[in-house]
Design a protein around this motif. Structure first.
Motif, short mmCIF file in Angstrom:
data_model
loop_
_atom_site.label_atom_id
_atom_site.label_comp_id
_atom_site.label_asym_id
_atom_site.label_seq_id
_atom_site.Cartn_x
_atom_site.Cartn_y
_atom_site.Cartn_z
N GLN A 244 0.77 -0.94 -0.06
CA GLN A 244 0.47 0.37 0.27
C GLN A 244 0.82 1.05 -0.03
O GLN A 244 0.29 2.61 -0.89
CB GLN A 244 -0.89 -0.05 1.40
CG GLN A 244 -2.14 0.96 1.05
CD GLN A 244 -2.59 1.46 -0.15
OE1 GLN A 244 -3.37 0.12 -0.42
NE2 GLN A 244 -3.12 2.20 -0.14
N ALA A 245 1.80 1.16 0.71
CA ALA A 245 2.81 2.25 0.75
C ALA A 245 3.47 2.56 -0.49
O ALA A 245 3.65 4.12 -0.85
CB ALA A 245 3.67 2.04 1.97
N VAL A 246 3.79 1.78 -1.18
CA VAL A 246 4.62 1.98 -2.19
C VAL A 246 3.42 2.40 -3.24
O VAL A 246 4.03 3.02 -3.99
CB VAL A 246 5.10 0.39 -3.18
CG1 VAL A 246 5.57 0.91 -5.03
CG2 VAL A 246 6.39 -0.06 -2.42
N ASN A 247 2.49 2.34 -3.18
CA ASN A 247 1.61 2.52 -4.30
C ASN A 247 1.50 4.35 -4.12
O ASN A 247 1.09 4.86 -5.37
CB ASN A 247 0.44 1.58 -3.99
CG ASN A 247 0.32 0.09 -4.58
OD1 ASN A 247 0.73 0.44 -5.80
ND2 ASN A 247 -0.55 -0.69 -4.16
N LEU B 134 4.77 7.35 5.78
CA LEU B 134 4.07 8.35 4.40
C LEU B 134 3.92 9.22 4.43
O LEU B 134 2.94 10.19 3.65
CB LEU B 134 2.73 7.46 3.88
CG LEU B 134 2.65 5.90 3.90
CD1 LEU B 134 1.37 5.38 3.70
CD2 LEU B 134 3.10 6.12 2.49
N LYS B 135 4.20 10.22 5.95
CA LYS B 135 4.42 11.56 5.90
C LYS B 135 5.18 12.25 6.05
O LYS B 135 5.64 13.61 5.84
CB LYS B 135 3.29 11.86 7.22
CG LYS B 135 2.55 11.32 7.48
CD LYS B 135 1.02 11.74 8.60
CE LYS B 135 0.12 11.16 8.29
NZ LYS B 135 -0.73 11.01 9.93
N GLY B 136 6.70 11.53 5.63
CA GLY B 136 8.05 12.10 4.75
C GLY B 136 8.39 12.55 5.90
O GLY B 136 9.65 12.88 5.72
N GLY B 137 8.09 11.62 7.40
CA GLY B 137 9.35 11.66 8.30
C GLY B 137 9.71 10.03 9.18
O GLY B 137 9.58 9.14 8.02
N ASP B 216 0.27 -0.38 9.39
CA ASP B 216 0.38 1.16 9.73
C ASP B 216 1.56 1.28 10.36
O ASP B 216 1.62 2.03 10.40
CB ASP B 216 -1.05 1.27 10.44
CG ASP B 216 -2.33 1.21 10.69
OD1 ASP B 216 -2.79 1.67 9.61
OD2 ASP B 216 -2.98 0.75 10.96
N ALA B 217 2.06 0.30 9.49
CA ALA B 217 3.81 0.70 10.56
C ALA B 217 4.02 1.84 9.67
O ALA B 217 5.10 2.36 9.87
CB ALA B 217 4.66 -0.18 10.20
N LEU B 218 4.01 1.99 8.97
CA LEU B 218 4.54 3.55 7.61
C LEU B 218 3.60 4.13 7.13
O LEU B 218 4.06 5.30 6.55
CB LEU B 218 4.96 2.70 6.24
CG LEU B 218 5.81 1.21 6.45
CD1 LEU B 218 5.88 1.11 4.47
CD2 LEU B 218 6.97 1.20 6.71
N SER B 219 2.63 4.24 8.25
CA SER B 219 1.63 5.37 7.95
C SER B 219 2.32 6.88 8.39
O SER B 219 1.60 7.18 8.00
CB SER B 219 0.11 5.00 8.84
OG SER B 219 0.99 4.96 10.49
N GLY B 220 2.84 6.97 9.31
CA GLY B 220 3.27 8.17 10.14
C GLY B 220 2.44 8.98 11.39
O GLY B 220 2.54 9.50 11.59
N GLY B 274 12.08 9.18 -7.59
CA GLY B 274 11.66 10.36 -6.56
C GLY B 274 10.99 8.98 -5.64
O GLY B 274 11.38 8.69 -3.91
N LEU B 275 11.03 7.46 -5.90
CA LEU B 275 10.30 6.54 -5.22
C LEU B 275 11.22 6.06 -4.07
O LEU B 275 10.96 5.61 -3.46
CB LEU B 275 9.12 5.96 -6.15
CG LEU B 275 9.15 3.92 -4.91
CD1 LEU B 275 7.94 4.92 -4.23
CD2 LEU B 275 8.34 3.30 -6.06
N LYS B 276 12.42 5.30 -5.03
CA LYS B 276 13.18 4.72 -4.17
C LYS B 276 14.20 6.27 -3.07
O LYS B 276 14.30 4.82 -2.13
CB LYS B 276 14.44 4.58 -5.81
CG LYS B 276 15.40 3.85 -5.95
CD LYS B 276 16.29 3.19 -6.41
CE LYS B 276 17.35 2.41 -6.54
NZ LYS B 276 18.56 2.34 -7.23
#
Lengths: 339, 339
Positions: A244-247, B134-137, B216-220, B274-276
């Motif tokens: 999901q995050a990659v998407n 995902l919030k850039g943090g 939700d680990a990467l949700s921020g 950018g993704l990378k």
């Protein structure tokens, strides 16, 4: 072959469940579906979709178990729920082979264990979803969350049950079983996996290939991933979250490019769709709950008719392959070897 | 500020480590680097890259610990290894603030615990990498694998240590601590997390926001994810594996499209890059080993000069923010509250 659908489990119940039933009896000759739930509401959907055949029957159940309810209490108190009525029918009728529900996972697992009952010798039934892997096949994860505190013997049984599933469902000859650990070396792991490792190594009815790392869960190098339910749940949900995050991130980056991004996206649209299909579960059935006396499949809460139909095909395949009987024999011979 | 670099740890040692040292002293005014390892080989790289200044010194260490060696044995027997020499220097010299190694994770953790020593009151030091969210943090995962069998009190200390890290490193005011579990509801979890949940709830020096799911680990939505090392390792490696799998599958799907795919890919190249970058760790330092008396950072085995430089900046930031002292006070007050 008679299969029960819990018509009131899942986000899109009863409409999508009933549609799934219609698709199933239309496409699968030998299948008869029993829908449990409010007769009035189910009949209305059947009428709306023009089904008036005899291969779908309805058994009244006036209550519904929601996701918020404590599973054990719900199973005990809501005797007229679509799930409990279905599970009791499954238990009592030899000619009904399985039940599919997209309802509360906890209620389905608790209900199946309490009402249908464990296979003799099984310590803990386990929830076993399949993950699509990079080699285009499927990898079974057992346990994905039914048993959050495990003993080594449980993991040994998971390995056996998972192997029988992969043989029955996909015809895998000698399923490669990996033990989820923190490294691939034999000595890596925690107290639980150290003991489980020795048990798995000693079993002659599985193909144990050693410790594996969660990093390789989707590699296709394993057919069955064995772990306790807490770890399995973490593995499954981390994978979902990362995909999901990659998407999300890729979408954001593409949007940043403006018109160029839009054009590029259109050119690759088919590739993105292909990716989505390969990561997608809807066409692949649900998670089998292995170790109970009959087939019980937990379909995703968001299941639509197509997924329900896939789950029906899954129950048909497992029935034709005699999975439950094979699993019983395996558990018996495991117990004899240990004894 | 003096910082030790293990010049012979990692896949690209010593060249990239030495280059990282040169970059660090060039870009960071107050930093002096001590490189441990073969003096001849290190001096050759320094000469090759034209460094002849006085801010880099070399301490001879003739042995190297490899990834294949059992950590405890290696630390005990290879007293002249670049890692052991470095850790002993770190312990014995008050003016040296930290050590960075891209070598064997097990050896770094074991060595740091045995030679530098735990902070008084800390049960188990923990390895704490940051994940880009995902919030850039950044979201800290503690423990990611140093402690595969944990007691609830360990998790309580992980929460505290993780919070101090996020305050010191990123200036997060009141870091949100989530306990990794199989559901967000308070009652979800296994025996370990049920007990840890109650402990975390009772702590007044952390901001415990409850159970969280690995999805939700990467949700921020969290600054610190607390779990035992086996679960943390699974979370981390599942995430890595899933990101890798998406990349591989997408590439395959794009290739299927032929010329159109190639063109589309070129148009979106910047987005993929950018993704990378956003999923990339190299510019973000290494995983801190929290709970030992001085700063020890485990850099990725594949670290190049840029990553080493990031790790040096990380040690500088944590030193300037007095993290170790704050962590000591936190552990002391936690012990007093419990007592």
């Amino acid at each position: 072959m008679k299969i029960i659908l819990d018509a009131f489990g899942g986000d899109h119940a009863p409409e999508e469940i009933v549609k799934g039933a219609i698709t199933s009896v239309n496409l699968l000759d030998d299948v008869e579906i029993i829908l449990t739930g409010s007769t009035d509401k189910i009949k209305k959907v059947l009428t709306d979709y023009g089904y008036s055949g005899s291969k779908i029957s309805v058994v009244e159940a006036s209550e519904v178990i929601s996701n918020d309810e404590a599973p054990t209490t719900a199973i005990r108190q809501k005797k007229n729920s679509s799930l409990v009525v279905g599970l009791n029918l499954l238990k009592e009728n030899d000619d009904i082979v399985g039940l599919i529900s997209a309802g509360s996972t906890g209620a389905v697992l608790t209900g199946a264990t309490l009402l249908v009952g464990r296979i003799k010798g099984v310590n803990r039934p386990a929830l076993a979803p399949c993950l699509p892997n990079l080699k285009g096949g499927e990898t079974l994860l057992i346990d994905s969350g039914a048993n959050v505190d495990c003993k080594p013997e449980y993991l040994a049984q998971f390995a056996l049950m998972g192997s029988e599933y992969m043989k029955a469902m996909y015809g895998v000859d000698n399923p490669r079983v990996g033990l989820v650990s923190v490294g691939t070396e034999d000595h890596k792991g925690n107290n639980l996996t150290h003991e489980a490792f020795e048990l798995l190594k000693s079993m002659n009815n599985i193909n144990f290939v050693g410790n594996m790392e969660a990093r390789d869960a989707l590699s296709g190098n394993y057919d069955v991933l064995v772990c306790d339910g807490f770890v399995g749940n973490t593995l499954l949900k981390s994978t979902e979250g990362a995909v999901q995050a990659v998407n999300t991130l890729l979408k954001q980056e593409i949007l940043k490019l403006g018109l160029k991004g839009k054009l590029g996206y259109l050119m690759l649209k088919k590739a993105f769709k292909g990716l989505k299909n390969r990561m997608n579960y809807t066409s692949k059935g649900g998670a089998a709950f292995l170790g109970v006396k009959k087939l019980v499949v937990k379909s995703h809460g968001s299941s639509k008719a197509e997924t329900i139909y896939s789950c029906v095909r899954q129950v048909v395949a497992l029935t034709n392959a005699n999975m439950v009987k094979n699993l019983e024999s395996g558990i018996t011979s495991l117990a004899q070897n240990e004894g």
